[in-house]
Scaffold this motif. Sequence first.
Motif, short mmCIF file in Angstrom:
data_model
loop_
_atom_site.label_atom_id
_atom_site.label_comp_id
_atom_site.label_asym_id
_atom_site.label_seq_id
_atom_site.Cartn_x
_atom_site.Cartn_y
_atom_site.Cartn_z
N GLY A 13 0.84 -1.20 0.00
CA GLY A 13 0.00 0.00 0.00
C GLY A 13 0.88 1.25 0.00
O GLY A 13 2.11 1.16 0.01
N SER A 14 0.21 2.42 -0.02
CA SER A 14 1.00 3.65 -0.02
C SER A 14 0.99 4.32 1.35
O SER A 14 1.68 5.31 1.57
N SER A 15 0.23 3.78 2.31
CA SER A 15 0.17 4.39 3.65
C SER A 15 1.53 4.32 4.34
O SER A 15 1.95 5.29 5.00
N CYS A 48 -1.58 16.26 -2.64
CA CYS A 48 -2.35 15.10 -3.09
C CYS A 48 -3.04 15.53 -4.39
O CYS A 48 -3.84 16.46 -4.39
N ASP A 90 1.19 12.78 -3.75
CA ASP A 90 0.39 11.56 -3.55
C ASP A 90 -0.55 11.41 -4.74
O ASP A 90 -1.51 12.18 -4.89
N SER A 134 -4.70 0.41 -4.69
CA SER A 134 -5.95 0.29 -3.93
C SER A 134 -7.14 0.95 -4.62
O SER A 134 -8.28 0.74 -4.21
N ASN A 190 -7.64 14.11 -2.47
CA ASN A 190 -8.68 13.50 -1.65
C ASN A 190 -8.99 14.51 -0.55
O ASN A 190 -8.08 14.86 0.19
N LEU A 235 4.01 6.81 2.93
CA LEU A 235 3.55 8.16 3.26
C LEU A 235 4.00 8.53 4.68
O LEU A 235 4.59 9.59 4.91
N TYR A 276 3.36 18.49 1.16
CA TYR A 276 2.55 17.35 0.70
C TYR A 276 1.46 17.84 -0.24
O TYR A 276 0.64 18.70 0.12
N TYR A 334 -4.95 8.67 -6.89
CA TYR A 334 -6.11 8.68 -7.80
C TYR A 334 -5.75 9.07 -9.23
O TYR A 334 -6.63 9.34 -10.04
N TYR A 374 -6.05 14.59 2.32
CA TYR A 374 -5.91 13.32 3.03
C TYR A 374 -5.04 13.57 4.28
O TYR A 374 -3.93 14.09 4.16
N THR A 399 -0.72 3.91 -5.60
CA THR A 399 -1.32 2.76 -4.93
C THR A 399 -2.11 1.91 -5.93
O THR A 399 -2.61 2.44 -6.94
#
Length: 349
Positions: free
Chosen positions: A77-79, A148, A179, A208, A152, A82, A146, A182, A103, A206
């Motif tokens: 995953g990307s969590s 995104c 990030d 996901s 998100n 991050l 950061y 999406y 996010y 990701t």
Amino acid sequence: LGAAEAREMPADRDKSGMIRIGSNECWTGPFPAGIAAGEAAVRLGNRYEPTHMRRTLIENVAAVENVPASHILPWPGSSDPLSRVIVTFCSPTRGLVTANPTYEAAWRTADWLQAKSTTVPLKAANRYAVDVRALLAADPHAGVYYICSPNNPTGTLTPIADIAWLLDNKPAGSIVLVDEAYIHFAGTQSAASLVTRSKDIIVLRTFSKLFGMAGLRLGLSLAHPETHQKMMRYDGANQSGTLSIVALAAGGASVLRAQDIVARRNEMIAAREETFAFLKKRGVSFIPSQANMFMIDWKKPAAPIRQAFAAQNIDIGRSWTLWPNCSRITVGSAADMKAFCGALDKIVA
Ligand code: PLP
């Protein structure tokens, strides 16, 4: 669930029958090619890494993204990457700067580190793109900036030219963290093209989201090898043992499916735009989005409205503290969105 039951269950329903458009997941499972590769990998599960699946994934991503294999690291995953970026490059003396709403995982890790978080509100004036000049002005000595994109929860994009500007103008020793969870839903230029230009940019991906693999756990970081090395202080650069071969195999096969990616994106866009047309007709205010989520402004507290949708068996997304009157809606299947529109008529008539 038994195997037969799982096979019969439509991909966009859980056992309770709840329509899940609250967590930005994909409405369907992995691509057939990803499922086939994953199923084959299950049979080899007695070995730690029997057929160089990690290498195959990296080589496939390198070919598709035009990024050197040396700059690509897979993760569960990307969590994880991050949080690692924040832990590695922020500190009590070098903070984090982000847009708001965005996010929140980066803020949470920064809080834990006792690093200062500074946020810059998103604005309608620039179509809810991250204002990179305001980001830099908010803390000219941050450890991490950061971004995104698509963001998100708004699904809005920040132009690559702005990200490149930030990279060129940020202070020495800080990181621009992009990030792109999406990005496949937007189908636009990626910041991946910048990772060979500077050691100070890290791009996260990701599997996901569009790839429909949230439960399988696979993500990527794209960065200069020296930057990656800094994130790997305690577990070595090959992360032995943290990646499932099922996820590696499914991901490695999926990234090559260019036509499937476009078809899934187009299916999402069709469902999203139909929903937007409905909302316009009803006079419901929303932020146009380039991804598989969007914000509705109910003009009154969103929490009770979320509960009302749950009572109709529809799980819509949450609100952000800054915008308590807005709900994030994930774009599900065409059928999901039809059900959402039907419930909306009952709830906010
Ligand atoms: N980044 C963003 C913007 C997300 O929305 C999410 C999940 O929702 C993640 C990262 C983490 O996802 P995962 O760990 O499944 O890759």
